[in-house]
Design a protein around this motif. Structure first.
Motif, mmCIF file in Angstrom:
data_model
loop_
_atom_site.group_PDB
_atom_site.id
_atom_site.type_symbol
_atom_site.label_atom_id
_atom_site.label_comp_id
_atom_site.label_asym_id
_atom_site.label_seq_id
_atom_site.Cartn_x
_atom_site.Cartn_y
_atom_site.Cartn_z
ATOM 1 N N GLU A 60 0.859 -1.187 0.000
ATOM 2 C CA GLU A 60 0.000 0.000 0.000
ATOM 3 C C GLU A 60 0.894 1.234 0.000
ATOM 4 O O GLU A 60 1.830 1.337 0.803
ATOM 5 N N VAL A 61 0.613 2.149 -0.923
ATOM 6 C CA VAL A 61 1.324 3.427 -0.984
ATOM 7 C C VAL A 61 0.466 4.450 -0.254
ATOM 8 O O VAL A 61 -0.708 4.640 -0.578
ATOM 9 N N VAL A 62 1.045 5.095 0.746
ATOM 10 C CA VAL A 62 0.282 5.949 1.648
ATOM 11 C C VAL A 62 -0.198 7.221 0.950
ATOM 12 O O VAL A 62 0.543 7.866 0.212
ATOM 13 N N SER A 63 -1.462 7.557 1.193
ATOM 14 C CA SER A 63 -2.014 8.840 0.736
ATOM 15 C C SER A 63 -2.645 9.517 1.958
ATOM 16 O O SER A 63 -2.346 9.167 3.095
ATOM 17 N N THR A 64 -3.512 10.468 1.729
ATOM 18 C CA THR A 64 -4.045 11.261 2.836
ATOM 19 C C THR A 64 -4.841 10.424 3.842
ATOM 20 O O THR A 64 -4.958 10.798 5.001
ATOM 21 N N ALA B 125 5.809 10.372 1.348
ATOM 22 C CA ALA B 125 5.596 11.768 1.737
ATOM 23 C C ALA B 125 5.564 11.951 3.251
ATOM 24 O O ALA B 125 5.263 13.048 3.727
ATOM 25 N N ALA B 126 5.889 10.891 3.999
ATOM 26 C CA ALA B 126 5.903 10.952 5.468
ATOM 27 C C ALA B 126 4.577 11.483 6.017
ATOM 28 O O ALA B 126 4.536 12.387 6.845
ATOM 29 N N LEU B 127 3.480 10.875 5.551
ATOM 30 C CA LEU B 127 2.147 11.300 5.978
ATOM 31 C C LEU B 127 1.677 10.591 7.242
ATOM 32 O O LEU B 127 0.808 11.092 7.946
ATOM 33 N N ARG C 164 3.768 8.084 15.669
ATOM 34 C CA ARG C 164 3.940 6.815 16.357
ATOM 35 C C ARG C 164 4.262 5.679 15.389
ATOM 36 O O ARG C 164 4.709 4.605 15.815
ATOM 37 N N PHE C 165 4.037 5.913 14.092
ATOM 38 C CA PHE C 165 4.330 4.889 13.093
ATOM 39 C C PHE C 165 5.666 5.114 12.397
ATOM 40 O O PHE C 165 6.346 4.156 12.055
#
Length: 202
Positions: free
Chosen positions: A115-119, A146-148, A152-153
């Protein structure tokens, strides 16, 4: 954005799923959710990484493939469409709904999910992580270019991070995180020669 509010089953979701709209949907605990369409860097990160993984499959002559799209049934009321999924050519013959609906119902058919992180980063770090772990997905990558994600993660200060979760013998995820020049360690692809930066900083 929620498309419907009445909780429904996975089978009802598949029957409802509209064809040829160009819009992606997932089922989260009985609620249909319209997913953001990958654009820009998100789309490129997914495409480039799928190419890298496909090359690793061919080089090692592994019996795996990467479909353009499919839906993974993780619970009776949840189904996700990963950004990238690596399927096992041998195990998938036992999937009753694969040919007709591109639905995966058995964890044994899956080698890796990305999974590629988005908003909507909480989906990847919380909802999907728990679902994939419970379902028994052996390896799960979260690409947060994008370090979104929450501190804590991915730590404080937040920096682009690739998190790789692998199932241990007890069925729980253990994870390692990779940044910058760290060489990625993947149980599924031990021959992969990529640094985190090559994935995160396209």
């Amino acid at each position: 954005m929620q498309a419907l509010e009445k909780p429904i089953s996975f089978d009802e979701f598949i029957a409802w799923y509209p064809e040829n709209t160009g819009i992606r949907y997932e089922l989260h605990n009985g609620v249909i959710v319209e997913m953001p369409k990958p654009r820009g860097r998100h789309s490129r990160a997914s495409g480039d990484l799928a190419f890298d993984l496909g090359s690793a499959i061919r080089q090692a002559k592994l019996p795996y493939f990467i479909p353009k799209e499919c839906i993974v049934k993780v619970l009776d009321q949840s189904g996700y469409e990963p950004d990238i999924i690596v399927l096992d050519e041998i195990a998938i013959v036992d999937e009753p709904r694969w040919e007709r609906e591109s639905v995966i119902e058995r964890a044994a058919s899956i080698r890796l999910i990305v999974e590629v992180v988005s908003t909507n980063w909480r989906d990847d770090y919380l909802t999907k992580l728990a679902g994939y772990e419970a379902f028994g997905i052996p390896e799960y990558w979260i690409v947060d270019y994008a370090a979104l994600g929450g501190k804590r993660f991915i730590g404080d200060p937040k920096t682009p991070t690739l998190s790789i979760y692998t199932l241990d013998e007890s069925g729980e995820y253990q994870f390692k995180q990779f940044r910058g020049n760290d060489l990625i360690e993947s149980p599924t692809f031990p021959n992969l020669r990529l640094t985190a930066g090559e994935v995160l900083d396209r």
